[in-house]
Design an enzyme around this catalytic site. Structure first.
Site, PDB file in Angstrom:
ATOM      1  CB  SER A 141       5.140  -6.238  -0.159  1.00  0.00           C
ATOM      2  OG  SER A 141       5.540  -4.949   0.294  1.00  0.00           O
ATOM      3  CE1 TYR A 154       0.444  -5.050   1.611  1.00  0.00           C
ATOM      4  CE2 TYR A 154       2.574  -4.344   2.473  1.00  0.00           C
ATOM      5  CZ  TYR A 154       1.746  -4.630   1.402  1.00  0.00           C
ATOM      6  OH  TYR A 154       2.225  -4.488   0.121  1.00  0.00           O
ATOM      7  CE  LYS A 158       1.287  -8.071   0.154  1.00  0.00           C
ATOM      8  NZ  LYS A 158       0.857  -8.639  -1.142  1.00  0.00           N
TER       9      LYS A 158
END
Length: 261
Positions: A141, A154, A158
């Site tokens: 990401s 997250y 990532k």
């Protein structure tokens, strides 16, 4: 790597970016596409669409966090199409929680956003190294390069995914195996749009960072990136400039990104 005549397998391919990549790989002339997801009916729908359009595809129900399932996925690719050229570890998860997220959310984020890629590499590398070629695409990401407020699990996992992809590229590129990290920002998928609608800080930050794009735009960037064997595949080109700006002035970047700053 040109995709014509290649065999490709994908996780998280029943919807969103994964489904768009599966369809686009088939349109590029892939010899076979293995569509996998925990959503077995969704994976079957995508495979049927590819077959109806004249491509060759099979669907496999698989949990991307299970090494056993990933081994079975690769075995299916070989049984159906003879070998495997490209593996796209694409499944992902976000919970929209901060550092005080439940232990279960931290663990699940780690399993899907990091260990999936570790297991995928462990499963596909032996045969790719034996053949002297192969490609591993890790869907990370833009948050793994730039950070993001509002979703600690997250952002952290990532970043780890990008770090793993970099290590794999450094280690195995000299032996013929290419590795890319796919790092989009806002994409119109079921992972992001509910968060935007709910006004979640992480989703809003991603939406504000660059225009939202469609999964098909990501698939286009992936085809181009694989063809040029780019390590960082950036569907949002603005990420490249932002990443360079962050590296040149980290404290200023933190102040800019800070919630309420």
């Amino acid at each position: 790597m040109e995709l014509t005549g290649r065999v490709v397998a994908l996780t998280g391919a029943a919807h969103g970016i994964g489904a768009a990549m599966a369809r686009r790989f088939a349109a590029e002339g892939a010899a076979g596409v293995v569509v996998s997801d925990v959503d077995a009916p969704g994976a079957a729908r995508v495979a049927d669409e590819i077959t109806a359009a004249g491509g060759r595809a099979v669907a496999v129900a698989a949990d991307a966090t299970s090494k056993k399932d990933l081994k079975a996925l690769v075995a299916t690719a070989r049984a159906e199409f003879g070998h495997l050229d490209v593996f796209c570890a694409n499944a992902g998860a976000a919970f929209g929680t901060g550092v005080h997220a439940a232990d279960e959310q931290w663990q699940r984020s780690w399993e899907i956003n990091v260990m999936q890629h570790v297991h995928a590499a462990q499963v596909v590398l032996p045969s790719m190294l034996a053949r002297g070629e192969g490609y591993l695409l890790i869907t990370a990401s833009g948050a793994g390069l730039l950070g993001i407020p509002g979703d600690a699990p997250y952002s952290v996992t990532k970043h780890a995914a990008v770090g793993l992809a970099e290590w794999l590229a450094i280690t195995y590129r000299p032996r013929g195996v290419r590795v890319s990290a796919l790092c989009p920002l806002g994409v119109r998928t079921a992972l992001l749009e509910p968060g935007i609608a709910a006004g979640h800080p992480a989703a809003l930050a991603i939406a504000a960072a660059a225009p939202l794009i469609d999964p098909e735009d990501v698939a286009e960037a992936v085809v181009r990136g694989l063809g040029e064997e780019q390590f960082l595949i950036l569907p949002h080109e603005s990420v490249r400039e932002s990443f360079a700006r962050k590296a040149g002035a980290v404290d200023a970047w933190i102040d800019e990104m800070a919630v309420g700053g």
